[in-house]
Design a protein around this motif. Sequence first.
Motif, PDB file in Angstrom:
ATOM      1  N   GLU A  23      -3.658   6.365  -3.622  1.00 15.53           N
ATOM      2  CA  GLU A  23      -4.364   6.551  -2.348  1.00 15.53           C
ATOM      3  C   GLU A  23      -5.379   5.429  -2.164  1.00 15.53           C
ATOM      4  O   GLU A  23      -6.143   5.126  -3.078  1.00 15.53           O
ATOM      5  N   PRO A  24      -5.399   4.796  -1.003  1.00  7.47           N
ATOM      6  CA  PRO A  24      -6.379   3.731  -0.759  1.00  7.47           C
ATOM      7  C   PRO A  24      -7.768   4.319  -0.498  1.00  7.47           C
ATOM      8  O   PRO A  24      -7.904   5.484  -0.120  1.00  7.47           O
ATOM      9  N   GLU A  25      -8.770   3.503  -0.749  1.00  8.05           N
ATOM     10  CA  GLU A  25     -10.135   3.948  -0.440  1.00  8.05           C
ATOM     11  C   GLU A  25     -10.306   4.109   1.062  1.00  8.05           C
ATOM     12  O   GLU A  25     -11.015   5.003   1.520  1.00  8.05           O
ATOM     13  N   ASP A  26      -9.655   3.222   1.833  1.00 10.21           N
ATOM     14  CA  ASP A  26      -9.703   3.307   3.291  1.00 10.21           C
ATOM     15  C   ASP A  26      -8.607   4.276   3.721  1.00 10.21           C
ATOM     16  O   ASP A  26      -7.416   3.951   3.675  1.00 10.21           O
ATOM     17  N   LEU A  27      -8.965   5.477   4.141  1.00  4.80           N
ATOM     18  CA  LEU A  27      -7.989   6.511   4.479  1.00  4.80           C
ATOM     19  C   LEU A  27      -7.169   6.186   5.720  1.00  4.80           C
ATOM     20  O   LEU A  27      -6.189   6.886   6.005  1.00  4.80           O
ATOM     21  N   SER A  28      -7.535   5.137   6.460  1.00  4.08           N
ATOM     22  CA  SER A  28      -6.728   4.750   7.618  1.00  4.08           C
ATOM     23  C   SER A  28      -5.479   3.975   7.197  1.00  4.08           C
ATOM     24  O   SER A  28      -4.572   3.760   7.984  1.00  4.08           O
ATOM     25  N   LYS A  29      -5.448   3.538   5.951  1.00  5.36           N
ATOM     26  CA  LYS A  29      -4.297   2.811   5.423  1.00  5.36           C
ATOM     27  C   LYS A  29      -3.376   3.787   4.696  1.00  5.36           C
ATOM     28  O   LYS A  29      -3.824   4.789   4.138  1.00  5.36           O
ATOM     29  N   PRO A  30      -2.066   3.467   4.678  1.00  8.11           N
ATOM     30  CA  PRO A  30      -1.124   4.375   4.007  1.00  8.11           C
ATOM     31  C   PRO A  30      -1.238   4.297   2.476  1.00  8.11           C
ATOM     32  O   PRO A  30      -1.685   3.298   1.929  1.00  8.11           O
ATOM     33  N   ALA A  31      -0.816   5.369   1.836  1.00  4.23           N
ATOM     34  CA  ALA A  31      -0.777   5.399   0.368  1.00  4.23           C
ATOM     35  C   ALA A  31       0.319   4.453  -0.116  1.00  4.23           C
ATOM     36  O   ALA A  31       1.297   4.191   0.586  1.00  4.23           O
ATOM     37  N   VAL A  32       0.147   3.949  -1.304  1.00  2.00           N
ATOM     38  CA  VAL A  32       1.134   3.048  -1.915  1.00  2.00           C
ATOM     39  C   VAL A  32       1.914   3.844  -2.950  1.00  2.00           C
ATOM     40  O   VAL A  32       1.328   4.543  -3.781  1.00  2.00           O
ATOM     41  N   LEU A  33       3.242   3.750  -2.877  1.00  2.16           N
ATOM     42  CA  LEU A  33       4.100   4.396  -3.862  1.00  2.16           C
ATOM     43  C   LEU A  33       4.615   3.328  -4.817  1.00  2.16           C
ATOM     44  O   LEU A  33       5.125   2.295  -4.385  1.00  2.16           O
ATOM     45  N   ARG A  34       4.447   3.570  -6.101  1.00  3.70           N
ATOM     46  CA  ARG A  34       4.888   2.604  -7.106  1.00  3.70           C
ATOM     47  C   ARG A  34       5.718   3.345  -8.148  1.00  3.70           C
ATOM     48  O   ARG A  34       5.290   4.366  -8.684  1.00  3.70           O
ATOM     49  N   LYS A  35       6.905   2.790  -8.435  1.00  2.83           N
ATOM     50  CA  LYS A  35       7.759   3.379  -9.459  1.00  2.83           C
ATOM     51  C   LYS A  35       7.465   2.711 -10.787  1.00  2.83           C
ATOM     52  O   LYS A  35       7.240   1.504 -10.850  1.00  2.83           O
ATOM     53  N   LYS A  36       7.454   3.504 -11.834  1.00  4.15           N
ATOM     54  CA  LYS A  36       7.275   2.953 -13.170  1.00  4.15           C
ATOM     55  C   LYS A  36       8.081   3.791 -14.161  1.00  4.15           C
ATOM     56  O   LYS A  36       8.448   4.926 -13.882  1.00  4.15           O
ATOM     57  N   ILE A  37       8.346   3.179 -15.305  1.00  3.19           N
ATOM     58  CA  ILE A  37       9.097   3.845 -16.368  1.00  3.19           C
ATOM     59  C   ILE A  37       8.104   4.413 -17.376  1.00  3.19           C
ATOM     60  O   ILE A  37       7.220   3.712 -17.851  1.00  3.19           O
ATOM     61  N   VAL A  38       8.270   5.679 -17.684  1.00  4.56           N
ATOM     62  CA  VAL A  38       7.438   6.338 -18.693  1.00  4.56           C
ATOM     63  C   VAL A  38       8.335   6.664 -19.880  1.00  4.56           C
ATOM     64  O   VAL A  38       9.397   7.279 -19.720  1.00  4.56           O
ATOM     65  N   ARG A  39       7.937   6.223 -21.066  1.00  4.22           N
ATOM     66  CA  ARG A  39       8.705   6.467 -22.288  1.00  4.22           C
ATOM     67  C   ARG A  39       8.229   7.768 -22.926  1.00  4.22           C
ATOM     68  O   ARG A  39       7.048   7.953 -23.172  1.00  4.22           O
ATOM     69  N   ASN A  40       9.190   8.663 -23.184  1.00  5.81           N
ATOM     70  CA  ASN A  40       8.901   9.936 -23.841  1.00  5.81           C
ATOM     71  C   ASN A  40       9.480   9.894 -25.248  1.00  5.81           C
ATOM     72  O   ASN A  40      10.680  10.062 -25.435  1.00  5.81           O
ATOM     73  N   PRO A  41       8.633   9.662 -26.279  1.00  9.60           N
ATOM     74  CA  PRO A  41       9.153   9.540 -27.641  1.00  9.60           C
ATOM     75  C   PRO A  41       9.450  10.896 -28.275  1.00  9.60           C
ATOM     76  O   PRO A  41       8.834  11.907 -27.944  1.00  9.60           O
TER      77      PRO A  41
END
Length: 125
Positions: A23-41
């Motif tokens: 979520e951006p600090e400026d609520l007038s801007k859209p949220a950014v979606l970022r994909k990442k890989i999470v390793r589950n050992p």
Amino acid sequence: MHDCRPAPTVEIYTDMEVTERIEPEDLSKPAVLRKKIVRNPVTANPFVSTRHDIVLKQNARKKGSAYYSGYETVCRFSWKLNNPAGTPQKCNLVFPLPAARAMYDDLSATLNGMDVLPQMQLKGM
């Protein structure tokens, strides 16, 4: 003389792709979606049994008129591992080779009877 090389280790894991919402600090801007890989050992010990067969032969080398002592080894290492998770996992097996500058002839690696050497990475430590 005893070489204190590390023992083989295995990392068993699953990789899961997750989407992170920032979520951006400026609520007038859209949220950014970022994909990442999470390793589950998987943290359980997968080693069930090991077998190491090593034959050491003296092999003197001639250089000029002198002979220098040398050795050849024939080694066979076998490990039986169990998947403690019970579901399909990925696996990294780390096997430290005895010498960084040694020559390795006829190196082979099999998994369940299949040749996996082409899929392996051989790298220095």
